[in-house]
Design an enzyme around this catalytic site. Structure first.
Site, PDB file in Angstrom:
ATOM      1  N   ASP A   1      -6.121   1.978  -3.577  1.00  0.00           N
ATOM      2  CA  ASP A   1      -5.732   0.896  -2.690  1.00  0.00           C
ATOM      3  C   ASP A   1      -4.619   0.059  -3.323  1.00  0.00           C
ATOM      4  O   ASP A   1      -4.691  -0.289  -4.510  1.00  0.00           O
ATOM      5  CB  ASP A   1      -6.973   0.006  -2.452  1.00  0.00           C
ATOM      6  CG  ASP A   1      -6.759  -1.025  -1.373  1.00  0.00           C
ATOM      7  OD1 ASP A   1      -6.517  -0.626  -0.229  1.00  0.00           O
ATOM      8  OD2 ASP A   1      -6.830  -2.226  -1.681  1.00  0.00           O
TER       9      ASP A   1
ATOM     10  N   GLU B   1      -1.994   4.685  -2.210  1.00  0.00           N
ATOM     11  CA  GLU B   1      -1.593   3.903  -1.050  1.00  0.00           C
ATOM     12  C   GLU B   1      -0.458   3.020  -1.530  1.00  0.00           C
ATOM     13  O   GLU B   1      -0.668   1.925  -2.038  1.00  0.00           O
ATOM     14  CB  GLU B   1      -2.731   3.013  -0.512  1.00  0.00           C
ATOM     15  CG  GLU B   1      -2.335   2.348   0.798  1.00  0.00           C
ATOM     16  CD  GLU B   1      -2.775   0.908   0.971  1.00  0.00           C
ATOM     17  OE1 GLU B   1      -2.748   0.423   2.098  1.00  0.00           O
ATOM     18  OE2 GLU B   1      -3.133   0.247  -0.019  1.00  0.00           O
TER      19      GLU B   1
HETATM   20  C1  GLC Z   1      -5.103  -1.822   1.791  1.00  0.00           C
HETATM   21  C2  GLC Z   1      -6.239  -1.452   2.712  1.00  0.00           C
HETATM   22  C3  GLC Z   1      -6.472  -2.589   3.635  1.00  0.00           C
HETATM   23  C4  GLC Z   1      -6.861  -3.794   2.818  1.00  0.00           C
HETATM   24  C5  GLC Z   1      -5.829  -4.095   1.748  1.00  0.00           C
HETATM   25  C6  GLC Z   1      -6.367  -5.037   0.713  1.00  0.00           C
HETATM   26  O1  GLC Z   1      -3.905  -1.990   2.431  1.00  0.00           O
HETATM   27  O2  GLC Z   1      -5.934  -0.256   3.361  1.00  0.00           O
HETATM   28  O3  GLC Z   1      -7.448  -2.307   4.584  1.00  0.00           O
HETATM   29  O4  GLC Z   1      -6.989  -4.909   3.631  1.00  0.00           O
HETATM   30  O5  GLC Z   1      -5.451  -2.943   1.048  1.00  0.00           O
HETATM   31  O6  GLC Z   1      -7.302  -4.408  -0.095  1.00  0.00           O
END
Ligand code: GLC
Length: 537
Positions: free
Chosen positions: A223, A282
């Site tokens: 994340d 991500e």
């Molecule tokens: C990422 C996740 C999202 C979350 C954010 C903070 O973007 O996919 O859902 O709110 O991180 O952890």
């Protein structure tokens, strides 16, 4: 506890058994709150997911990625973790995770878990101690605590803004209750950012990785993988613009070069465990070339292709982003990924603006491309975004921003329908934490199973063909074919794909060979509007 459980133990035909399995894997995202509720409390859970694993194996995906199920006060639906080694009671217990991993492996499915290293919950033991112990506490150095600006420290330490809106700083109270230092949170105030310059933070996450690897997971979706390292001195960003989650600006808290050292150290751990365990970033970066840096041979295996997700249904733009995605990763030898929907964006059936026919066409285009594809739960049912949730049921902490989305992320998180009727359409016995809209039953797994025209059967067939056809999925290149304006057409070996992105039929001569699959009606003449066709030529 099972140590070093090698991934898929049975499931002879499982594509996920091959070395380098992830290079062309289809990975299904389960959002645990909304997939299946095993105990009837209205909230999805691990036992619910476990029971539905055969559905995923039958769908034909190679792996499951589970959004966070860790102990969490749920200020951001579990992306605020208070204990990285525990399951939240709402989702079950550690034994449920073990059983889920074991069953998944038995069905030939890999399991990828979400890791949230940029920030913890404000209820995490370290942060609580940091607050209690006050300025000077060594625990404060594991987060970003700073005195405020202004005469009495009443201004935030810099001008950074939270992705969810408002300043990225919140002022903490001193142990005696007076206003004290500020702490940094790129997301909600309940999500304080870790200080990744601190060795204890680095040690802790290496240990957390090992904990889950020991339990048998096949990888991690990381994340905010671009956010952990901040520019030295936390400089002002200066331009005072509102940030967007999907933005592509160069920012002092995103995509800093220092993050790569972290991934190199994680890669050593993943490799030490063997069994082709993967790290998936991500990472929202300004360009495909910047994303490629996360995928150098000694770093992570995959990164989400948000450049693709952000591309509209437009032939020129799609060709450009496909070329860019493939070209940018070739030098580092990484496989490209493709994604149309996830738990943070408007479902592609709604987002692309052309209803179900366009969504189906977009899916077949995505699944024809070389590399790995991510499918978000419910897209195989053709679910639309739920746009009319009443404000009082919404739970997403992100603030509305008028960027073409509804500004809140609950509309793609509504529990999915399994059956035509029944309480919450088979999601669980106890209703569903977000109300399901009218008509949900006709989109259910039950309603679509066995109907050759259904979107579920389209996905099943497409995924089966991906496994059977040697030119689908594999490799890192496409050969573009001449096509009329608005049509994206390419060949890979004996496979041809053409997608008409326009709202009218387009002349595209069928290649010799046979039609493998179509996203909508096709009689071999003009390519109908919003339609993708696969041929084996
Ligand atoms: C990422 C996740 C999202 C979350 C954010 C903070 O973007 O996919 O859902 O709110 O991180 O952890």
């Amino acid at each position: 506890m099972t140590k070093h459980l090698a991934a898929p133990t049975t499931g002879a035909a499982a594509a996920s058994d091959r070395p380098g399995w992830w290079r062309d894997a289809v990975i299904y995202q389960v959002y645990p709150r909304s997939f299946a509720d095993g105990n009837g409390d209205g909230m999805g859970d691990l036992p619910g997911i476990r029971r539905r694993l055969p559905y995923l194996a039958e769908l034909g995906v190679d792996a499951v990625w589970l959004s966070p199920f860790y102990a969490s006060p749920q200020a951001d639906a579990g992306y605020d973790v208070s204990d990285y080694r525990a399951i939240d009671a709402m989702f079950g217990e550690l034994g449920d995770a073990e059983a889920l991993i074991r069953d998944a492996h038995g069905l030939g499915l890999r399991v990828i878990v979400d890791l949230v290293p940029n920030h913890s919950s404000d209820q995490h033991e370290w942060f609580q101690r940091a607050l209690r112990e006050g300025p000077g506490s060594p625990l404060r150095a594991r987060y970003h605590f700073r005195p405020g600006r202004g005469e009495r420290g009443e201004e935030p330490p810099n001008d950074w803004e939270s992705i969810f809106g408002g300043p990225a700083w919140t002022r903490a109270k001193n142990p005696d209750g007076t206003p004290g230092e500020w702490y940094l949170h790129l997301f909600a105030p309940e999500q304080p950012d870790f200080n990744w310059d601190h060795p204890a933070v680095r040690d802790e996450f290496r240990s957390v990785l090992r904990f889950w690897l020991d339990l048998g997971v096949d990888g991690f979706r990381i994340d905010v993988a671009h956010g952990m390292v901040k520019a030295p001195g936390l400089p002002d960003m200066g331009h005072g613009e509102q940030l967007k989650l999907l933005g592509n600006q160069v920012l002092p808290f995103f995509d800093q070069d220092g993050v790569h050292e972290i991934y190199r150290s994680w890669r050593l751990i993943l490799d030490e465990y063997g069994g082709d365990r993967i790290g998936v970033a991500e990472a929202w970066t300004p360009s495909a070339d910047r994303t490629a840096l996360y995928l150098r041979p000694d770093e992570l295996h995959q990164a989400f292709n948000f450049h693709y997700l952000n591309t509209g249904w437009d032939a020129v733009a799609l060709r450009a982003v496909i070329d860019e995605s493939l070209d940018s990763l070739r030098p580092v030898g990484a496989a490209t990924t493709w994604v149309l929907s996830n738990h943070d964006v408007v479902r592609h059936r709604t987002r692309l603006g052309g209803g179900l026919p366009r969504a189906r066409a977009a899916t077949l285009l995505m699944l024809a491309l070389p590399g790995s594809a991510y499918v978000y739960q419910g897209e195989e049912l053709g679910l639309p975004e739920v746009t009319d949730l009443p404000d009082e049921v919404r739970q997403d902490p992100s603030f509305a921003k008028s960027d073409g989305q509804d500004g809140l992320r609950d509309g793609c998180r509504v529990p999915i329908p399994w059956t035509r009727g029944g309480t919450s359409h088979g999601f669980g016995e106890g209703g569903s934490w977000l109300p399901q809209p009218e008509g949900w039953g006709e989109l259910s797994v039950e309603a679509q199973t066995g109907d050759p025209d259904s979107t579920l059967e389209l996905y099943r067939t497409a995924l089966r063909l991906r496994r059977e056809h040697p030119d689908l999925g594999a490799g890192d290149a496409v050969r573009w074919l001449d096509a009329p304006e608005g049509v994206v057409a390419f060949r890979r070996g004996a496979f041809v794909c053409a997608a008409n992105t326009t709202g009218r039929p387009a002349p595209f001569p069928a290649p010799p060979g046979r039609v493998l699959l179509t996203s909508g009606p096709y009689d071999g003449g003009d390519l109908p509007a919003d339609t993708t066709v696969w041929w084996s030529a």
